[in-house]
Enzyme design. Structure first.
Site, mmCIF file in Angstrom:
data_model
loop_
_atom_site.group_PDB
_atom_site.id
_atom_site.type_symbol
_atom_site.label_atom_id
_atom_site.label_comp_id
_atom_site.label_asym_id
_atom_site.label_seq_id
_atom_site.Cartn_x
_atom_site.Cartn_y
_atom_site.Cartn_z
ATOM 1 N N SER A 1 41.722 33.009 43.004
ATOM 2 C CA SER A 1 41.121 32.795 41.823
ATOM 3 C C SER A 1 40.694 34.053 41.248
ATOM 4 O O SER A 1 40.551 34.067 39.828
ATOM 5 C CB SER A 1 39.964 31.791 41.685
ATOM 6 O OG SER A 1 39.030 32.165 42.371
ATOM 7 N N LYS B 1 34.693 39.893 37.946
ATOM 8 C CA LYS B 1 35.166 38.582 38.167
ATOM 9 C C LYS B 1 34.155 37.799 37.141
ATOM 10 O O LYS B 1 33.003 37.968 37.166
ATOM 11 C CB LYS B 1 35.251 37.909 39.407
ATOM 12 C CG LYS B 1 36.019 36.647 39.296
ATOM 13 C CD LYS B 1 35.984 36.363 41.068
ATOM 14 C CE LYS B 1 36.792 34.781 40.940
ATOM 15 N NZ LYS B 1 37.173 34.392 42.403
ATOM 16 N N SER C 1 40.528 34.266 47.778
ATOM 17 C CA SER C 1 40.788 34.665 46.275
ATOM 18 C C SER C 1 40.337 35.854 46.111
ATOM 19 O O SER C 1 40.644 35.980 44.762
ATOM 20 C CB SER C 1 39.809 33.766 45.631
ATOM 21 O OG SER C 1 39.910 32.253 45.516
#
Length: 580
Positions: A222, A147, A246
């Protein structure tokens, strides 16, 4: 001197990103699926349409799809082939890099691309194995995607903020250092929501990540870039973060597995983040993967490196094999699972209910007891973490964006792509008021623990102990259209309670099986609006997942119980559709 204009920074960054895609891997526009072709999961393996991957590269990138209970596949099989010299780290890295580039051109899932550096790292690993006959570690040669917020030295971590373009970290995140010491190969970083505090994925720099099963639907957030990339098999193991769902939401919406560990189990040090200094409800790092076996391998491997000696916030808890084998849960025999059919606020759509019913019937067939979970105070619990986040969120986002004048995003709907959609300011609260919210949350955690402990009596578990795990919806819907993921309480409640939670994909939306069901009464306006938003054809092909929820720091047990759920579903599906 005037501050840099955020639009100019974004334009330059996008051009740099495009230049990092190897030209020979760029698919001609006429070969790409049309915008009307929504399901693109199978495109990378199409020889006629894509044609970029060789048959061997397809084999390399598809071997990780199934878990360890199905012989010959999974991340262990991939690593075994590298370890035994059948596949080199270089060719494995090349295969996943190519597939990641295909995925990116279909669903826009990447931020940073550094294939050349990855291949050099892979070559060094191959040389080490050839020279010594030994692997560097249990992840030797495994490509791992990160990420965007996970810092790598010399590679930007913009986190979707134009203000952070051109800011190069001087050292790796602790988690990245540990993964490298285990033999991992980093090759890409993945797209996020601006601020990270959205459960969808869009920012002004890189744009929107869409769902590969249906590109009109959200990939979640996210960590939406990770969920989409892993679903496209462009990564055998991805790293995401989770403060309200997320990791789990992108994993479930994209049809893969994801683990939300409890606070302070996996190192977070030197990762970029929002709301830094907010230490009441912590964001956690965790894995997103095509199988539970990869989830387990990640946790085992990280714990083997004593992360508590590298990150002061990590607790000293090595991997516990006894917990994984469910020593505290009857050693996995005749477990009692409790199903949360709804949270008392919003009733899930028909495909979510069908997924829960499938899990129930599979577990009963496997010899386990299944009871109903009675939720208590889910709204009040989630309200506390919302109040904690909002205490300083407006100032936090505005402070970062003010350097370039970039607007703070106020919506994940499609309209944000064509016009600024600045959110309403949420006023902060005093330190004393914040303390009262934190105190309320503490008391609610105690109350929920007491409720779980008493479940042997009120749920009649039949095991002589409380419920072993909760089976919960991931959301009251499958992946919704962009901007429609507006109810994260089915994941956020477990963040507030700090319970370990593992996402398992169950099925996909089927317009006939999952027809609309008429309802005359609703719990509230949110429930009514959710019901009215369901149209089976809109959600076509969207994955449907559930969460296996355990208690605080029960990662090993949750993985063990997750394997039981996953295997029971496999057995049920194979009996319904026997292989010829």
């Amino acid at each position: 001197m005037a501050p840099p204009n955020w639009r100019d920074l974004v334009k330059e960054k996008r051009e740099r990103q495009q230049a990092t895609i190897p030209k020979e891997w760029i698919i001609l526009p006429e070969k790409l699926p049309s915008p009307e072709e929504l399901n693109v999961i199978g495109f990378p393996e199409s020889t006629e349409r894509c044609g970029l991957l060789t048959p061997r590269e397809i084999e390399i990138t598809t071997i990780v799809k199934k878990g360890k209970h199905i012989g010959g596949t999974g991340v262990e099989a991939l690593l075994k082939k590298i370890r035994e010299g059948e596949w080199s780290a270089v060719e494995v890295t090349l295969a996943y890099s190519k597939r990641a580039m295909v995925a990116h051109q279909l669903v826009n899932c990447l931020t940073e691309i550094f294939i050349e550096e990855a291949l050099k790292r892979a070559q060094a690993l191959d040389d080490h194995l050839k020279r010594t006959g030994q692997v560097v570690g249990p992840l030797h040669g495994l490509p791992v995607s990160l990420k965007d917020q996970v810092n790598l030295k010399g590679i930007e971590s913009t986190m979707g903020y134009a203000s952070w373009i051109g800011d190069y970290p001087e050292r790796n995140a602790v988690l990245a250092d540990i993964l490298e010491s285990l033999g991992a190969v980093f090759y890409v970083k993945t797209n996020v929501a601006q601020t990270l505090m959205w459960v969808e994925t869009y920012n002004h720099i890189f744009g929107r990540t869409v769902n590969p099963h249906n590109r009109s639907l959200t990939s979640g957030g996210s960590s939406g870039g990770e969920g989409a990339l892993v679903a496209m098999l462009g990564s055998p193991l991805g790293i995401g973060s989770d403060v309200g769902g997320s990791i789990r939401i992108p994993a479930g919406f994209c049809g893969v597995y994801g683990l939300r560990p409890s606070y302070s189990r996996v190192p977070y040090s030197n990762c970029r983040n929002s709301l830094e200094g907010q230490d009441s409800v912590l964001s956690v790092m965790g894995p997103i993967a095509p199988s539970i076996s990869a989830i387990k391998l990640f946790m085992q491997s990280i714990m083997s490196k004593n992360p508590w000696l590298k990150d002061p916030l990590v607790i000293r808890k090595p991997w516990n094999e006894g917990e994984y084998h469910l020593a505290e849960h009857g050693h996995g025999r005749s477990l009692c699972f409790a199903i949360l059919w709804d949270d008392g606020i919003v009733v899930p759509h028909p495909p979510v209910k069908r997924a829960l019913e499938d899990v129930k019937s599979a577990l009963i067939a496997a010899g386990h007891n299944v009871v109903d979970w009675k939720p208590i105070k889910h709204f009040e619990i989630c309200q506390t973490i919302l109040d904690i986040f909002n205490a300083g969120a407006t100032e936090d986002y505005a402070t970062v964006c003010s350097a370039t004048g970039e607007p703070v995003i106020g919506s994940m709907g499609l309209e944000v792509e064509t016009e600024d959609d600045t959110p309403k300011e949420v006023p902060g609260i005093s330190a004393y008021e914040l303390w009262q919210v934190q105190k309320t949350r503490r008391d609610l955690r105690q109350e929920y623990m007491d409720w779980w402990n008493s479940s042997e009596d009120w749920a009649r578990t039949g095991t002589g102990r409380p419920v072993d795990a909760i089976i919960s919806p991931l959301a009251p819907y499958a992946a919704p259209p962009h901007g429609g993921n507006t109810y994260p309480l089915y994941t956020a409640v477990w963040n507030a309670l700090d319970y370990s939670a593992l996402v398992i994909p169950v099925t996909n939306v089927h317009p006939v099986k999952d027809a609309r069901v008429a309802r005359q009464e609703f719990l509230n306006d949110l429930d009514r609006m959710n019901h009215e938003a369901y149209h089976p054809q809109v959600f076509k092909d969207a994955p449907v997942a559930i969460q296996v929820v355990g208690r605080t720091l029960e990662e090993e047990a949750v993985i063990g119980m997750g394997e039981i759920v996953d295997k029971a579903l496999d057995v049920q599906n194979s009996s319904l559709f026997p292989r010829l």
